[in-house]
Design an enzyme around this catalytic site. Sequence first.
Site, mmCIF file in Angstrom:
data_model
loop_
_atom_site.group_PDB
_atom_site.id
_atom_site.type_symbol
_atom_site.label_atom_id
_atom_site.label_comp_id
_atom_site.label_asym_id
_atom_site.label_seq_id
_atom_site.Cartn_x
_atom_site.Cartn_y
_atom_site.Cartn_z
ATOM 1 N N ASN A 67 12.315 108.179 23.802
ATOM 2 C CA ASN A 67 12.397 108.613 22.407
ATOM 3 C C ASN A 67 11.073 109.184 21.919
ATOM 4 O O ASN A 67 9.994 108.761 22.345
ATOM 5 C CB ASN A 67 12.881 107.463 21.504
ATOM 6 C CG ASN A 67 11.739 106.663 20.895
ATOM 7 O OD1 ASN A 67 11.147 107.064 19.889
ATOM 8 N ND2 ASN A 67 11.387 105.542 21.524
ATOM 9 N N CYS A 125 1.138 103.538 18.144
ATOM 10 C CA CYS A 125 1.824 104.784 17.802
ATOM 11 C C CYS A 125 1.338 105.924 18.701
ATOM 12 O O CYS A 125 0.146 106.158 18.813
ATOM 13 C CB CYS A 125 1.544 105.089 16.330
ATOM 14 S SG CYS A 125 1.414 106.807 15.961
HETATM 15 C C1 LIG Z 1 14.484 104.666 19.071
HETATM 16 C C2 LIG Z 1 13.262 103.798 19.084
HETATM 17 C C3 LIG Z 1 12.431 103.756 17.969
HETATM 18 C C4 LIG Z 1 11.297 102.942 17.969
HETATM 19 N N1 LIG Z 1 10.504 102.892 16.843
HETATM 20 C C5 LIG Z 1 9.441 102.042 16.810
HETATM 21 C C6 LIG Z 1 8.692 101.880 15.623
HETATM 22 O O1 LIG Z 1 8.991 102.449 14.569
HETATM 23 N N2 LIG Z 1 7.605 101.051 15.670
HETATM 24 C C7 LIG Z 1 7.246 100.350 16.807
HETATM 25 O O2 LIG Z 1 6.272 99.596 16.777
HETATM 26 N N3 LIG Z 1 8.002 100.447 17.929
HETATM 27 C C8 LIG Z 1 9.073 101.275 17.957
HETATM 28 N N4 LIG Z 1 9.826 101.360 19.094
HETATM 29 C C9 LIG Z 1 9.475 100.534 20.267
HETATM 30 C C10 LIG Z 1 10.288 99.244 20.306
HETATM 31 O O3 LIG Z 1 10.020 98.419 19.190
HETATM 32 C C11 LIG Z 1 9.992 98.442 21.598
HETATM 33 O O4 LIG Z 1 8.614 98.115 21.636
HETATM 34 C C12 LIG Z 1 10.344 99.219 22.850
HETATM 35 O O5 LIG Z 1 11.501 100.009 22.657
HETATM 36 C C13 LIG Z 1 10.588 98.301 24.059
HETATM 37 O O6 LIG Z 1 11.623 97.379 23.800
HETATM 38 P P1 LIG Z 1 13.163 97.630 24.270
HETATM 39 O O7 LIG Z 1 13.128 97.978 25.740
HETATM 40 O O8 LIG Z 1 13.850 96.327 23.973
HETATM 41 O O9 LIG Z 1 13.697 98.759 23.450
HETATM 42 C C14 LIG Z 1 10.967 102.170 19.125
HETATM 43 C C15 LIG Z 1 11.813 102.224 20.236
HETATM 44 C C16 LIG Z 1 12.949 103.013 20.234
HETATM 45 C C17 LIG Z 1 13.841 103.017 21.446
#
Ligand SMILES: Cc1cc2nc3c(=O)[nH]c(=O)nc-3n(C[C@H](O)[C@H](O)[C@H](O)COP(=O)(O)O)c2cc1C
Length: 301
Positions: A67, A125
Amino acid sequence: MLKTNICGVEFQNPLMLAAGIMGSNASSMNWILKSGAGGVVSKSFSLNPHPGYVNPTTVAVDGGIINAIGLSNPGVENFKEELKKIERENNVVIASIYGATPDEFSTLVCEVQGLVDMIELNISCPHAMEGYGASIGQSCDLSHTIVSASKDVAEVPIIAKLTPNVTDITEIAKACEEAGADCLSLINTVGPGMKINIDVAKPVLSNKFGGMSGRAIKPIAISNVYSVYEAVDIPLIGVGGVYTYEDVVEFIFAGAQAVQIGTAIMDEGVEVFSKINQGLEEFMTEKGYASIDEMVGIAHD
Ligand SMILES: Cc1cc2nc3c(=O)[nH]c(=O)nc-3n(C[C@H](O)[C@H](O)[C@H](O)COP(=O)(O)O)c2cc1C
């Protein structure tokens, strides 16, 4: 049995919503809380509204998704209204904030801390921050500066969310701890990654590059939690590729006090929270663990 306490904040279970997935408004966060999560982390928001990147911003790949949303958000004033509407019943609400300067972070902390139990600093970020280089979380100095500025004004525990896209994550973790972070969450997305559409011979994402999440990143997240657990003395929250109770147990054994779940919700629905809680409780009963606390970090020598 599933209760866990992080910096004096009690969670009914160790599962919470990760930032950026279904955390943009009160109704989706209320839905996640009703579905069995012990807590929710909001989508990351900034002082002013931010449009983010144009579509396409996500693409599925083997093992997860890439993403590049670009941290789109309607700004703090709008988010405060959503946070006020969250139904508070034995649950934990965490605001995820981001900014470009120490002042922006400290202003955001002051703006929202009356509405939440904890604040997560998104210092991982991936896109450029005016005057602050590519990413705060890739620099020990910038991470220290941002955490210190936030802690100077904070009345709730501060979580620093770390990026795995560094040479040595333990150095960044130690800088955040030294600056006063109460807790660390790790990891944010891995990358940059890219998917090319072979019919048009162009990258799929409008930003071309994005961050990878989902099943494929779990081993990286586990190893980062394991290493950081040995480097700092503050609690850790594991994030990255959690789909099952077995994944949660791995994170806890590596050193996490709780976990966050993001991409799995897109694949499995909100039922993932109750399913994992049930599996975790059965696992603990079968193995004779009476609390999460006694499981934390036991994979270490
Ligand atoms: C679509 C999407 C949007 C995300 N937006 C943020 C965000 O706004 N802030 C943040 O700290 N992490 C964001 N992340 C990262 C997630 O919080 C997480 O750290 C990362 O996806 C790994 O976890 P997962 O494999 O369970 O998705 C985003 C991830 C995805 C997939």
